[in-house]
Design a protein around this motif. Structure first.
Motif, mmCIF file in Angstrom:
data_model
loop_
_atom_site.group_PDB
_atom_site.id
_atom_site.type_symbol
_atom_site.label_atom_id
_atom_site.label_comp_id
_atom_site.label_asym_id
_atom_site.label_seq_id
_atom_site.Cartn_x
_atom_site.Cartn_y
_atom_site.Cartn_z
ATOM 1 N N CYS A 1 -4.419 -8.061 4.268
ATOM 2 C CA CYS A 1 -4.167 -6.857 3.669
ATOM 3 C C CYS A 1 -5.195 -6.743 2.496
ATOM 4 N N LEU A 2 -5.273 -5.401 1.929
ATOM 5 C CA LEU A 2 -6.123 -5.338 0.757
ATOM 6 C C LEU A 2 -5.614 -4.497 -0.214
ATOM 7 N N TYR A 3 -6.060 -4.584 -1.574
ATOM 8 C CA TYR A 3 -5.414 -3.630 -2.445
ATOM 9 C C TYR A 3 -7.029 -3.057 -3.024
ATOM 10 N N ILE A 4 -6.996 -1.585 -3.010
ATOM 11 C CA ILE A 4 -8.283 -1.129 -3.533
ATOM 12 C C ILE A 4 -7.968 0.147 -4.300
ATOM 13 N N GLU A 5 -8.640 -0.090 -5.783
ATOM 14 C CA GLU A 5 -8.670 0.891 -6.860
ATOM 15 C C GLU A 5 -9.508 2.173 -6.071
ATOM 16 N N ASP B 1 -10.507 6.425 -6.404
ATOM 17 C CA ASP B 1 -10.800 7.469 -7.530
ATOM 18 C C ASP B 1 -9.541 8.394 -7.946
ATOM 19 N N GLY B 2 -8.634 8.745 -6.674
ATOM 20 C CA GLY B 2 -7.394 9.436 -6.625
ATOM 21 C C GLY B 2 -6.240 8.695 -7.079
ATOM 22 N N PHE B 3 -5.996 7.643 -6.298
ATOM 23 C CA PHE B 3 -5.100 6.923 -6.411
ATOM 24 C C PHE B 3 -5.254 5.616 -5.678
ATOM 25 N N PRO B 4 -4.545 4.376 -6.165
ATOM 26 C CA PRO B 4 -4.898 3.275 -5.305
ATOM 27 C C PRO B 4 -4.546 3.138 -3.820
ATOM 28 N N LEU B 5 -4.969 2.318 -3.291
ATOM 29 C CA LEU B 5 -4.898 2.194 -1.709
ATOM 30 C C LEU B 5 -4.424 0.742 -1.241
ATOM 31 N N VAL B 6 -3.562 0.582 -0.262
ATOM 32 C CA VAL B 6 -3.318 -0.635 0.206
ATOM 33 C C VAL B 6 -3.745 -0.561 1.828
ATOM 34 N N VAL B 7 -4.510 -1.510 2.214
ATOM 35 C CA VAL B 7 -4.968 -1.277 3.776
ATOM 36 C C VAL B 7 -4.306 -2.701 4.376
ATOM 37 N N ASP C 1 -0.105 -5.113 15.850
ATOM 38 C CA ASP C 1 -0.148 -3.924 16.856
ATOM 39 C C ASP C 1 -1.501 -3.347 16.960
ATOM 40 N N LYS C 2 -2.185 -4.079 16.934
ATOM 41 C CA LYS C 2 -3.903 -3.692 16.957
ATOM 42 C C LYS C 2 -4.276 -2.389 16.274
ATOM 43 N N THR C 3 -3.673 -2.360 14.947
ATOM 44 C CA THR C 3 -3.907 -0.926 14.204
ATOM 45 C C THR C 3 -4.392 -1.602 12.725
ATOM 46 N N VAL C 4 -5.241 -0.891 11.796
ATOM 47 C CA VAL C 4 -5.421 -0.960 10.907
ATOM 48 C C VAL C 4 -4.667 0.216 9.839
ATOM 49 N N ARG C 5 -3.988 0.100 9.085
ATOM 50 C CA ARG C 5 -3.370 1.042 8.371
ATOM 51 C C ARG C 5 -3.806 1.265 6.795
ATOM 52 N N VAL C 6 -3.831 2.400 6.239
ATOM 53 C CA VAL C 6 -4.230 2.918 4.883
ATOM 54 C C VAL C 6 -2.870 3.441 4.365
ATOM 55 N N TRP C 7 -2.599 2.973 3.352
ATOM 56 C CA TRP C 7 -1.357 3.600 2.745
ATOM 57 C C TRP C 7 -1.480 3.927 1.145
ATOM 58 N N ASN C 8 -0.894 4.917 0.636
ATOM 59 C CA ASN C 8 -0.928 5.251 -0.671
ATOM 60 C C ASN C 8 -0.006 4.251 -1.525
ATOM 61 N N ALA C 9 -0.720 3.574 -2.425
ATOM 62 C CA ALA C 9 -0.161 2.265 -3.099
ATOM 63 C C ALA C 9 1.083 2.716 -3.989
ATOM 64 N N ASN C 10 1.034 3.780 -4.428
ATOM 65 C CA ASN C 10 2.112 4.366 -5.359
ATOM 66 C C ASN C 10 3.383 4.947 -4.607
ATOM 67 N N ILE D 1 -4.070 5.908 9.973
ATOM 68 C CA ILE D 1 -4.230 4.901 10.804
ATOM 69 C C ILE D 1 -5.436 4.755 11.736
ATOM 70 N N PHE D 2 -6.153 3.582 11.744
ATOM 71 C CA PHE D 2 -7.314 3.290 12.382
ATOM 72 C C PHE D 2 -7.258 2.500 13.885
ATOM 73 N N GLN D 3 -7.423 3.002 15.037
ATOM 74 C CA GLN D 3 -7.159 2.676 16.150
ATOM 75 C C GLN D 3 -8.420 2.391 16.908
ATOM 76 N N GLY D 4 -8.625 1.388 17.559
ATOM 77 C CA GLY D 4 -9.950 1.136 18.133
ATOM 78 C C GLY D 4 -10.051 -0.228 18.907
ATOM 79 N N HIS D 5 -9.300 -1.377 18.215
ATOM 80 C CA HIS D 5 -9.150 -2.612 18.922
ATOM 81 C C HIS D 5 -8.486 -2.378 20.275
ATOM 82 N N ILE D 6 -9.018 -3.279 21.065
ATOM 83 C CA ILE D 6 -8.152 -3.461 22.380
ATOM 84 C C ILE D 6 -7.681 -4.789 22.448
ATOM 85 N N GLY D 7 -6.479 -4.542 23.054
ATOM 86 C CA GLY D 7 -5.743 -5.930 23.394
ATOM 87 C C GLY D 7 -4.582 -6.075 22.398
#
Length: 554
Positions: free
Chosen positions: A229-233, A235-241, A246-255, A262-268
């Motif tokens: 996971c990551l926490y990113i400050e 400009d608009g609102f904080p993000l959680v990644v 399940d071979k995905t990367v998700r970006v969330w609105n932390a609030n 959803i970033f999809q591209g990894h195989i397997g």
């Protein structure tokens, strides 16, 4: 292995050189420090490297430690109230220990052991410049995170509760006030207000009281274990990644806890780690496919979830290779089980567990199934495929297996209606069909009775329910944008019936997984992948049945 490779973010290309850090070992973590320093660790080893112009040079390596390393960081001597200019390495270990090493002599300077003596699944270290102290977030085997300031007290100051599985990782915000965690329970959670707890321990070091803290928000959506996971400050609102099995990367609105992308591209299987570049515009992810992928945060579409789904490629029809064949659908039939696989095979599995091949629809990949009982042609297994077809198989051997083309894309759901018809939806298709598998002569044939059209061109319907108040017939469907749609098919003779009411984002932007109509009442309930259950009430206004949301809860 124990090597480091470097990627140029501008090109982006791998730099040809390979830098060996641990011979015969593995690298589990890398931390950038000031003045172009890298702290690298794996298993029981820790090394310090310099990094200049894309070149990595190993400067020193600590003696083998007594336990597995979970996190490391370099701190200055002022943490220990010393006037010399020495640097020290803080090492977090799996036995809930913190060890401090003198980087000049490579000797153990101090060891701190927590009052809670247990094995950890993770540890995340944070150095507070403001309060000049080291803080550890320790993910225990008890599904809790302990906040501990080892230089002040052996007692933890906070216990973060809420996860229902072991804690695989956690990350601090830049100011140390927020912690994001990921777990075996397929969720990520965010905890706030931790800097006040850190300050309270500093102000009253003689009395450290354990506080229980619940998460400010929880993030539901991953379909498997969440690794990083990551926490990113922002400009608009904080993000959680987050990244997951399940071979995905998700970006969330932390609030709000909503999925932004959803970033999809990894195989397997598995996206093990994610990292953020210093500009906070590029996320790097590494997976079990030995690939590193770069994602541009500037390209996030805040209106809809991104991503594509690809059908499987089938090469032959030989059963039994577990590496190529796997279960797609399971139906209980009498005292046996009917299993359909990704390679077109249908198996009968009785109580003795010996798999018997019933039939093979060659070159078909099954997506969903149901069983129609006591029809004109006995019991029939109905299967939806990734190519939009419906396959019919007689469980009583009353007719030969049949296949009919129904939709233009992958079948998403097949649900039996109250009248015995089939409700069929397809991936990214606005058309839904109610079909019967018999024609007027009671012969096997897929006949479309009604076509329903809902307003989202690229949406997918995953849930269905019927409601019949006062002999009216209303159909409710839920899609993958978190919305519900109502269709009035009472006395409708139109070839295509459009929805007359849509409840947008009832479940945020997550899939509506199920819809339930409460018998003998005007109440309807829906469940979604955002972890919430919504309740609605039917009401008739100006002769039209409408659905009003009344409440929701986790």
């Amino acid at each position: 292995g124990g090597s480091i490779k470097v990627i140029d973010l501008i090109t982006p290309q791998l730099v040809p050189a390979t830098y060996v850090i641990f011979h015969g070992g593995k690298i589990h973590g890398i931390r950038f420090q000031e003045e172009n320093q890298l702290v690298v660790w794996g298993k029981k080893s820790v090394a310090v490297c310099s990094f200049n112009n894309g070149v990595v040079h190993k400067e020193l390596i600590l003696p083998e430690l007594c336990s597995w390393v979970f996190d490391c960081m370099i701190v200055s001597s002022k943490v220990f109230d010393r006037k010399n200019n020495k640097s020290y390495m803080v090492v977090g270990l799996a036995h809930n220990w913190i060890e401090i090493y003198d980087l000049e002599t490579l000797s153990l300077h101090e060891r701190y052991q927590s009052e809670v003596k247990c094995l950890l699944y993770s540890m995340s270290l944070y150095y507070s410049v403001r309060y000049n102290t080291v803080v550890a977030a320790c993910g225990t085997i008890f599904n809790q995170i302990l906040i501990w300031q080892p230089l002040i007290s052996e007692k933890p100051s906070a216990c973060l509760i809420g996860h229902e599985g072991v804690i695989f990782n956690s990350k601090w915000s830049d100011d140390g006030d927020i912690l994001v965690s990921v777990s075996d329970d397929r969720t990520s959670r965010i905890w706030t207000g931790l800097s006040s707890i850190i300050l309270k321990v500093i102000e009253d070091q003689n009395v450290v009281q354990l506080m229980e803290v619940i998460p400010q928000n929880s993030f539901f959506g991953h379909t498997a274990r969440v690794w990083d996971c990551l926490y990113i400050e922002n400009d608009g609102f904080p993000l959680v990644v987050t990244s997951a099995e399940d071979k995905t990367v998700r970006v969330w609105n932390a609030n709000t806890g909503e999925t932004i992308s959803i970033f999809q591209g990894h195989i397997g299987k598995n996206v093990w780690r994610i990292a953020l570049d210093p500009t906070k515009k590029v996320i790097a992810s590494s997976g079990g496919d030995y690939a590193v992928k770069l994602w541009n945060l500037d390209d996030i579409d805040t209106r809809e979830v991104l991503g594509t789904e690809r059908p499987l490629a089938i090469n032959d029809s030989t059963p039994g290779d577990s590496k190529k064949e796997f279960v797609r659908c399971i139906e209980h039939y009498n005292e046996d089980v009917i299993i359909s696989t990704n390679r077109g095979f249908i198996y009968l599995v009785p109580t003795n567990r010996e798999w018997n091949i019933l039939h093979c629809f060659e070159n078909d990949v099954f997506q969903c199934s149901c069983i129609l009982y006591d029809t004109f042609a006995g019991d029939i297994l109905v299967l939806g495929t990734v190519r939009g077809s419906i396959c019919l198989f007689s469980l009583d051997n009353q007719f030969e297996p049949r296949k009919f083309s129904v939709m233009k894309s992958r079948i998403a759901t097949i649900i039996i209606t109250n009248s015995g018809d089939l409700f069929v939806s397809a991936v990214k298709s606005p058309l839904l069909k109610i079909v019967n598998i018999f024609n007027e002569n009671r012969e096997i044939e897929v006949v479309v009775k009604t076509t329903l059209k809902f307003p989202y061109k690229n949406g997918t319907v995953w849930s269905f329910a019927e409601y019949s108040p006062n002999e009216d017939k209303i159909i409710i469907v839920g899609d993958d944008t978190g919305s519900l749609h109502l269709f009035d098919i009472n006395n409708s003779h139109d070839e295509v019936v459009e929805s007359y009411l849509s409840l947008r984002y009832s479940h945020g932007k997550e899939r509506v997984s199920t819809i339930y109509t409460v018998p003998n009442s005007y109440k309807v309930m829906s469940g979604g992948r955002n972890g919430r259950i919504c309740s609605y009430i039917f009401d008739k206004i100006d002769g039209i049945w409408v659905l009003m949301r009344t409440s929701d809860f986790k």
